[in-house]
Design a protein around this motif. Structure first.
Motif, PDB file in Angstrom:
ATOM      1  N   THR A 281       0.838  -1.195   0.000  1.00  0.00           N
ATOM      2  CA  THR A 281       0.000   0.000   0.000  1.00  0.00           C
ATOM      3  C   THR A 281       0.874   1.247   0.000  1.00  0.00           C
ATOM      4  OG1 THR A 281      -0.066   0.188   2.423  1.00  0.00           O
ATOM      5  CG2 THR A 281      -1.757  -1.206   1.384  1.00  0.00           C
ATOM      6  N   ASN A 299       6.287   5.828  -6.655  1.00  0.00           N
ATOM      7  CA  ASN A 299       4.865   5.545  -6.516  1.00  0.00           C
ATOM      8  C   ASN A 299       4.465   4.488  -7.554  1.00  0.00           C
ATOM      9  OD1 ASN A 299       2.081   5.596  -6.264  1.00  0.00           O
ATOM     10  ND2 ASN A 299       1.963   7.819  -6.102  1.00  0.00           N
ATOM     11  N   GLN A 301       2.130   2.295  -7.276  1.00  0.00           N
ATOM     12  CA  GLN A 301       0.687   2.168  -7.404  1.00  0.00           C
ATOM     13  C   GLN A 301       0.178   3.076  -8.529  1.00  0.00           C
ATOM     14  OE1 GLN A 301       2.240   2.251  -4.444  1.00  0.00           O
ATOM     15  NE2 GLN A 301       1.594   0.362  -3.455  1.00  0.00           N
ATOM     16  N   TYR A 302       0.775   4.260  -8.655  1.00  0.00           N
ATOM     17  CA  TYR A 302       0.372   5.166  -9.738  1.00  0.00           C
ATOM     18  C   TYR A 302       0.823   4.616 -11.083  1.00  0.00           C
ATOM     19  CZ  TYR A 302      -0.419   9.482 -12.338  1.00  0.00           C
ATOM     20  OH  TYR A 302      -0.872  10.407 -13.259  1.00  0.00           O
ATOM     21  N   ALA A 305      -1.540   2.035 -12.428  1.00  0.00           N
ATOM     22  CA  ALA A 305      -2.957   2.352 -12.576  1.00  0.00           C
ATOM     23  C   ALA A 305      -3.364   2.342 -14.049  1.00  0.00           C
ATOM     24  CB  ALA A 305      -3.260   3.712 -11.963  1.00  0.00           C
ATOM     25  N   GLU A 314      -8.544   7.593  -7.444  1.00  0.00           N
ATOM     26  CA  GLU A 314      -8.368   6.852  -6.199  1.00  0.00           C
ATOM     27  C   GLU A 314      -6.894   6.795  -5.795  1.00  0.00           C
ATOM     28  OE1 GLU A 314      -9.133   2.323  -4.501  1.00  0.00           O
ATOM     29  OE2 GLU A 314     -10.285   3.059  -6.208  1.00  0.00           O
ATOM     30  N   VAL A 315      -5.997   6.503  -6.746  1.00  0.00           N
ATOM     31  CA  VAL A 315      -4.584   6.382  -6.397  1.00  0.00           C
ATOM     32  C   VAL A 315      -3.962   7.759  -6.136  1.00  0.00           C
ATOM     33  CG1 VAL A 315      -3.588   6.411  -8.740  1.00  0.00           C
ATOM     34  CG2 VAL A 315      -2.453   5.131  -6.944  1.00  0.00           C
ATOM     35  N   SER A 319      -2.327   8.513  -2.576  1.00  0.00           N
ATOM     36  CA  SER A 319      -0.914   8.894  -2.549  1.00  0.00           C
ATOM     37  C   SER A 319      -0.709  10.188  -1.778  1.00  0.00           C
ATOM     38  CB  SER A 319      -0.386   9.052  -3.981  1.00  0.00           C
ATOM     39  OG  SER A 319      -0.522   7.855  -4.712  1.00  0.00           O
TER      40      SER A 319
END
Length: 552
Positions: A281, A299, A301-302, A305, A314-315, A319
């Motif tokens: 996460t 990042n 997660q970005y 995406a 959402e991300v 963040s």
């Protein structure tokens, strides 16, 4: 009914002076593929040095160099044999010194890759450990263990290598050593004080050379769970990034980075460290950038995406929220040397991962990539660019198997092994040997279309991706609403459209396949499309897969 863009009740006050790294645009150079000065087909440090004016004019703040240390190159330099020496294929320490000095004269900072999770099996420590055998003091600097089974014929635990296969290799004397990546990359044992001492010395060596910071490779992997416990089950690699593993993201890594921060803070000029930390996460990622640890973290997660409004919002929210309590800038990245270029990822259907084998719809991918870039550069914090993305380069998905060099390509059930496609050398000129990369060809073959995408071909063309990047980076420097910060004000927008405000600035992004008519929030600054934004009656048409910047 025309959708309404609601202005925020208040706009954030200007932040005033910020540390350079809080809103920096950092450009990743993969040295072997950037520019070849000596004509041997392989990029080198002198080639990078001669192209520094190009990077200054592009508008970036810092240059991050992937590894150039002495290495057998089993994993493109991420297997380091000597952390204080330059591999001859890239040049000499004098070349590194000249590069750092020239960059500083041009107003650019230099960040170098640091690989602390593992060394090369040709590192002197490891070679001595093998020679001296079981019980050697040098073996305790790595993870050597007896095997399981009646004759020690089984690995010490069930861990799998990220590149596929067991994470253990047996030596001739019957012991096993741990390597989370290739067998040529044995993992250090960070419980041993000599390892910590050595890396503190390495940090000082390069800081004394004048580097401005470090990108810390596998920052989440240094500490392993006590006892090296089994994981159990199968498909371990599918769990990576989704769950805390006994070999990744252990809490003990943070003590290491607190000790590093003390060293960085001793040096003038705001020297920094950036974590490559794959965590489940963004909240876990934030642990690496607490005020007494590292300065930034990638990042991922970005990066992962999809091109989807809801997923991106959402991300972005997650963040910014995760970084706010620790006072660190959010970072944003779309491509790097380990993933398929985003111009190709966005050309394919979502859900295929970050290493693709198909080119997809080139026109669609480029249009989305341009829009994604303007979205990324509008967000608060620091942005990372990967060499060639400013040219709109696609991944080379049709490289012949016989030219591939990604080590995971040759191992079963690991990473897909298609990272070579984003590492093909850059095109600088329309024609000539290797499109200006160098006089001696290129270590990976370049497509015939490379000349039309070259720096020479795109320079001065107002519709080119290169000129879009130059204009965006110039606007980012000049507009007070861009750069550092920790929040955006989302505006009402139709489904599939993102709109947010910052100080005197609005960004609108249409992530759908159809144009949308919206009220114009101000004066158009820049569009990812190839034409100026036409206003009619206070409204404008936001084309499909397009981002527009506005001054309010």
């Amino acid at each position: 009914m025309t959708p309404h863009l609601t202005a925020p009740a208040t706009t954030p006050a200007p932040t005033g002076h910020t540390n350079w790294w809080q809103d920096a645009v950092i450009y990743q150079v993969y040295p072997r593929s950037f520019a070849d000065a000596n004509g041997d087909g392989m990029g080198d440090l002198d080639g990078v040095r001669h192209k520094l004016p190009y990077l200054r004019d592009l508008g970036v703040d810092a240059v991050w160099l992937s590894p150039f240390y002495a290495s057998p190159q089993a994993d493109a330099g991420y297997d380091v044999a000597d952390y204080r020496a330059i591999d001859p294929m890239f040049g000499t320490l004098h070349d590194a010194d000249a590069l750092i000095r020239d960059a500083h004269e041009l107003g650019l900072r230099i960040i170098v890759d640091l690989v602390p999770n593992h060394s090369s099996d040709q590192h002197e420590w490891f070679k001595r450990a093998l020679r001296e055998g079981p019980g050697s003091a040098l073996r305790s600097r790595y993870h050597f263990r007896p095997g399981r089974g009646a004759d020690g014929e089984l690995p010490p635990n069930d861990w799998e290598s990220i590149f596929g296969g067991p994470a253990w290799t047996r030596t001739e004397d019957g012991e096993w050593y741990l390597h989370l990546f290739a067998p040529e990359q044995p993992d250090f044992n960070w419980e041993h004080p000599a390892v910590a001492d050595e890396f503190r010395s390495i940090l000082r060596f390069w800081l004394d050379m004048g580097v401005d910071g470090f990108r810390v490779d596998v920052a989440h992997g240094l500490v392993k769970a006590p006892g090296l416990p089994d994981i159990g089950g199968s498909d371990q690699l599918k769990l990576l990034g989704n769950d805390v593993m006994p070999f990744f993201d252990q809490d003990g890594v943070h003590e290491i980075y607190r000790s590093w921060r003390l060293i960085l803070d001793e040096y003038p000029g705001e020297r920094i460290a950036v974590a490559e930390a794959w965590t489940p996460t963004v909240e876990r990622t934030a642990h690496y950038v607490r005020p007494d640890e590292l300065h930034q973290a990638f990042n991922f997660q970005y990066l992962g995406a999809p091109w989807d409004a809801e997923a991106l919002r959402e991300v972005i929210d997650a963040s910014l929220a995760a970084m706010r309590p620790v006072g660190a800038p959010a970072t944003w990245v779309l491509s790097n040397h380990d993933v398929t270029r985003h111009a190709t990822r966005f050309a394919n259907p979502p859900g295929l991962g970050t290493q693709l084998r198909t080119p997809g719809d080139r026109e669609l991918g480029l249009r989305r990539a341009r829009a994604a870039t303007l979205l990324m550069l509008a967000l608060p914090g620091s942005a990372y660019l990967y060499q060639g993305e400013e040219l709109g380069l696609p991944d080379v998905t049709d490289l012949p198997d016989e030219v591939r060099q990604d080590p995971s390509f040759f191992r079963a059930e690991g990473q897909d092994g298609f990272r070579d496609g984003c590492r093909v050398p850059l095109p600088w000129t329309v024609d000539g040997p290797s499109y200006g990369f160098g006089s001696g060809g290129s270590w990976l073959p370049q497509p015939a279309s490379w000349g039309a995408l070259s720096v020479e071909a795109q320079t001065g063309d107002p519709d080119s991706t290169l000129e879009l990047y130059r204009a965006a980076l110039a606007a980012r420097r000049e507009h007070p609403g861009l750069g550092s910060g920790d929040a955006v004000s989302w505006l009402d927008a139709p489904e599939g459209v993102l709109a947010f405000a910052r100080d005197g600035f609005v960004c609108t992004v249409n992530l759908t396949a159809a144009p949308v008519r919206l009220p114009a929030p101000g004066k158009a600054l820049l569009s990812s499309g190839s034409h100026e934004v036409a206003l009619e009656g206070g409204e404008f048409v936001l084309e499909a897969d397009t981002t527009v910047w506005w001054a309010v």
